[in-house]
Motif scaffolding. Structure first.
Motif, PDB file in Angstrom:
ATOM      1  N   GLU A   5      -2.092  64.870  34.889  1.00 43.20           N
ATOM      2  CA  GLU A   5      -1.508  63.757  35.644  1.00 43.20           C
ATOM      3  C   GLU A   5      -2.585  62.873  36.274  1.00 43.20           C
ATOM      4  N   PHE A   6      -3.649  63.493  36.759  1.00 44.71           N
ATOM      5  CA  PHE A   6      -4.709  62.727  37.421  1.00 44.71           C
ATOM      6  C   PHE A   6      -5.542  61.926  36.420  1.00 44.71           C
ATOM      7  N   THR A   7      -5.900  62.558  35.308  1.00 43.04           N
ATOM      8  CA  THR A   7      -6.839  61.919  34.368  1.00 43.04           C
ATOM      9  C   THR A   7      -6.145  61.061  33.320  1.00 43.04           C
ATOM     10  N   GLY A   8      -4.880  61.396  33.007  1.00 42.60           N
ATOM     11  CA  GLY A   8      -4.221  60.734  31.893  1.00 42.60           C
ATOM     12  C   GLY A   8      -4.600  61.341  30.553  1.00 42.60           C
ATOM     13  N   ALA A   9      -5.365  62.452  30.576  1.00 38.47           N
ATOM     14  CA  ALA A   9      -5.752  63.135  29.323  1.00 38.47           C
ATOM     15  C   ALA A   9      -4.497  63.595  28.589  1.00 38.47           C
ATOM     16  N   LYS A  10      -4.610  63.655  27.269  1.00 33.42           N
ATOM     17  CA  LYS A  10      -3.458  64.052  26.458  1.00 33.42           C
ATOM     18  C   LYS A  10      -3.368  65.569  26.282  1.00 33.42           C
ATOM     19  N   ALA A  11      -4.436  66.283  26.627  1.00 33.57           N
ATOM     20  CA  ALA A  11      -4.440  67.746  26.469  1.00 33.57           C
ATOM     21  C   ALA A  11      -5.471  68.327  27.417  1.00 33.57           C
ATOM     22  N   VAL A  12      -5.384  69.638  27.588  1.00 35.41           N
ATOM     23  CA  VAL A  12      -6.419  70.343  28.341  1.00 35.41           C
ATOM     24  C   VAL A  12      -7.123  71.306  27.387  1.00 35.41           C
ATOM     25  N   MET A  13      -8.420  71.468  27.617  1.00 35.14           N
ATOM     26  CA  MET A  13      -9.200  72.428  26.840  1.00 35.14           C
ATOM     27  C   MET A  13      -9.541  73.598  27.758  1.00 35.14           C
ATOM     28  N   VAL A  60      -8.093  62.119  24.534  1.00 33.69           N
ATOM     29  CA  VAL A  60      -9.108  62.846  25.315  1.00 33.69           C
ATOM     30  C   VAL A  60      -8.493  64.137  25.842  1.00 33.69           C
ATOM     31  N   ALA A  61      -9.238  65.236  25.714  1.00 30.39           N
ATOM     32  CA  ALA A  61      -8.841  66.512  26.320  1.00 30.39           C
ATOM     33  C   ALA A  61      -9.749  66.763  27.520  1.00 30.39           C
ATOM     34  N   ALA A  62      -9.136  67.142  28.647  1.00 27.55           N
ATOM     35  CA  ALA A  62      -9.898  67.431  29.868  1.00 27.55           C
ATOM     36  C   ALA A  62     -10.256  68.913  29.891  1.00 27.55           C
ATOM     37  N   ASN A  63     -11.499  69.203  30.289  1.00 28.24           N
ATOM     38  CA  ASN A  63     -12.022  70.573  30.273  1.00 28.24           C
ATOM     39  C   ASN A  63     -12.763  70.836  31.583  1.00 28.24           C
ATOM     40  N   GLY A  64     -12.693  72.098  32.045  1.00 24.34           N
ATOM     41  CA  GLY A  64     -13.440  72.485  33.235  1.00 24.34           C
ATOM     42  C   GLY A  64     -12.549  72.981  34.362  1.00 24.34           C
ATOM     43  N   ASP A  65     -12.664  74.278  34.676  1.00 23.88           N
ATOM     44  CA  ASP A  65     -11.963  74.882  35.821  1.00 23.88           C
ATOM     45  C   ASP A  65     -10.442  74.846  35.712  1.00 23.88           C
ATOM     46  N   ILE A  66      -9.896  74.789  34.515  1.00 28.92           N
ATOM     47  CA  ILE A  66      -8.430  74.783  34.372  1.00 28.92           C
ATOM     48  C   ILE A  66      -7.994  76.224  34.125  1.00 28.92           C
ATOM     49  N   GLU A  67      -7.503  76.851  35.187  1.00 29.87           N
ATOM     50  CA  GLU A  67      -7.254  78.300  35.153  1.00 29.87           C
ATOM     51  C   GLU A  67      -5.789  78.670  35.353  1.00 29.87           C
ATOM     52  N   THR A  97     -14.456  61.057  36.440  1.00 27.79           N
ATOM     53  CA  THR A  97     -15.129  60.481  35.266  1.00 27.79           C
ATOM     54  C   THR A  97     -14.259  60.628  34.018  1.00 27.79           C
ATOM     55  N   ILE A  98     -13.547  61.767  33.926  1.00 24.74           N
ATOM     56  CA  ILE A  98     -12.651  61.958  32.768  1.00 24.74           C
ATOM     57  C   ILE A  98     -11.563  60.879  32.804  1.00 24.74           C
ATOM     58  N   ARG A  99     -11.057  60.597  33.988  1.00 26.22           N
ATOM     59  CA  ARG A  99     -10.034  59.552  34.119  1.00 26.22           C
ATOM     60  C   ARG A  99     -10.590  58.199  33.654  1.00 26.22           C
ATOM     61  N   GLN A 100     -11.830  57.896  34.042  1.00 25.73           N
ATOM     62  CA  GLN A 100     -12.462  56.628  33.629  1.00 25.73           C
ATOM     63  C   GLN A 100     -12.631  56.574  32.111  1.00 25.73           C
ATOM     64  N   ILE A 101     -12.977  57.732  31.518  1.00 24.29           N
ATOM     65  CA  ILE A 101     -13.147  57.789  30.058  1.00 24.29           C
ATOM     66  C   ILE A 101     -11.804  57.552  29.357  1.00 24.29           C
ATOM     67  N   VAL A 102     -10.759  58.202  29.862  1.00 21.93           N
ATOM     68  CA  VAL A 102      -9.414  58.017  29.279  1.00 21.93           C
ATOM     69  C   VAL A 102      -9.028  56.540  29.302  1.00 21.93           C
ATOM     70  N   GLU A 103      -9.344  55.870  30.415  1.00 26.62           N
ATOM     71  CA  GLU A 103      -8.997  54.447  30.543  1.00 26.62           C
ATOM     72  C   GLU A 103      -9.850  53.551  29.648  1.00 26.62           C
ATOM     73  N   ALA A 104     -11.056  54.039  29.303  1.00 24.67           N
ATOM     74  CA  ALA A 104     -12.014  53.193  28.563  1.00 24.67           C
ATOM     75  C   ALA A 104     -11.816  53.218  27.049  1.00 24.67           C
ATOM     76  N   VAL A 105     -11.164  54.274  26.524  1.00 20.72           N
ATOM     77  CA  VAL A 105     -11.042  54.395  25.059  1.00 20.72           C
ATOM     78  C   VAL A 105      -9.586  54.582  24.643  1.00 20.72           C
ATOM     79  N   ASP A 106      -9.333  54.358  23.363  1.00 19.46           N
ATOM     80  CA  ASP A 106      -7.974  54.517  22.828  1.00 19.46           C
ATOM     81  C   ASP A 106      -7.785  55.825  22.075  1.00 19.46           C
ATOM     82  N   ILE A 107      -8.878  56.563  21.841  1.00 22.08           N
ATOM     83  CA  ILE A 107      -8.741  57.854  21.145  1.00 22.08           C
ATOM     84  C   ILE A 107      -8.303  58.921  22.154  1.00 22.08           C
TER      85      ILE A 107
END
Length: 323
Positions: A219-227, A202-209, A190-200
């Protein structure tokens, strides 16, 4: 690794790692520490939009931003557009340079007031709130959301589009729905879909340890940062480890016991200075628990540590344990 793409209004993040706002955790001492350890942005603890409650001891500590790292990012939560707009104006007057709206918290006491991730159910109210807050202030407004209300209602893409249309400058998305709370594994589709849907951005969050997980998620989501949220508790050096791995594709040497001890002891001193003698030792306890469990502190040691009621004794006990 400066991330050219992660810009929030006039602010360019120095690193593609963000400290998630966590109530009871991301106080001023912890924000300063995580910033020093490489977090490109640190966000303060969630404040209620009901400013009549800002006189409580808890809120007064949350509102403290003296010697704050910049940009100062303050998070507000609530379910009423007018109250949120008013709270946003107040936080701007108090020096906020970025205002973050919480639509991601799954806690019952937040959701039962139709705030946090409960708002994701009501897209019309989300629209009203975002437009009201953006119009009320002169600083960038950001938004933290989940992927939807429940696995059957993953409306994160719709919410993200509403946010972009309202003038929100960046999004942080936790890869679970409100119904999932913190259970199960985060999903990034869903984060990947959000990244593709908007131009602002996006930071991906959740289970990044780990650094590897951060790279994989970007790489998977295309997010510009991780939270990073819970994984930073007791491991604030995770930010520099992730930054280094993303920039160079290799691991930093494992942090040694001596540096861990220096970081922890300094953190405890800062907590005592910030909260004063009684609250200081109480709040230090949970942080010490997070730091020391992974290095072999057993239940008996933690129980003994939790009975200590002075800064000097806390510091001495930790020094002895770590040496």
């Amino acid at each position: 690794m400066a991330n050219e793409m992660y810009r929030i209004g006039p602010y360019q993040l120095s690193n593609p790692t963000i400290l998630a706002p966590m109530a009871g955790v991301t106080d001023l001492p912890f924000r300063r520490l995580c910033h020093r350890m490489g977090a490109g942005l640190v966000v303060g603890e969630m404040l209620t939009s009901d400013i009549s409650l800002w006189n409580s001891t808890k809120s007064r500590h949350r509102l403290r931003h003296d010697n704050e790292v910049t940009p100062k990012a303050i998070q507000i939560a609530g379910g009423d557009a007018e109250m949120l707009a008013n709270a946003a104006q107040m936080t701007q007057q108090l020096g906020a340079q970025i205002i973050d709206i919480n639509m991601g918290c799954p806690a019952k006491k937040v959701c039962k007031k139709a705030a946090g991730s409960a708002l994701l159910k009501d897209e019309a109210l989300v629209t009203e709130i975002l437009h009201a807050v953006v119009a009320a202030v002169d600083v960038p407004v950001t938004l933290k959301i989940r992927t939807g209300w429940s696995p059957e209602q993953r409306n994160g893409v719709t919410i993200a589009r509403i946010a972009e249309d309202a003038g929100i400058k960046s999004l942080a998305v936790h890869g679970r729905t409100r119904a999932c709370k913190y259970q199960g594994e985060a999903e990034y589709e869903t984060i990947r879909q959000i990244v593709e849907a908007v131009d602002i951005p996006v930071a991906a969050n959740g289970d990044i340890e780990t650094p590897e997980k951060a790279k994989e998620v970007i790489e998977f989501t295309g997010a510009k940062a991780v939270m990073i949220g819970r994984a930073a508790q007791g491991s604030p050096w995770l930010f520099r480890e992730i930054n280094h791995y993303l920039a160079n594709g290799e691991h930093l040497p494992t942090i040694d016991r001596k540096e861990q001890a220096e970081i922890l002891l300094d953190h405890i001193k800062q907590l005592h200075e910030f909260y004063g003698p009684v609250m200081g030792y109480r709040i230090a306890r949970k942080h010490v628990n997070w730091y020391l469990k992974p290095v072999g502190a057993d239940r008996e040691f933690i129980k003994m540590f939790n009975s200590i009621e002075s800064e000097a004794d806390q510091l001495k006990t930790i020094s002895n344990f770590l040496s």
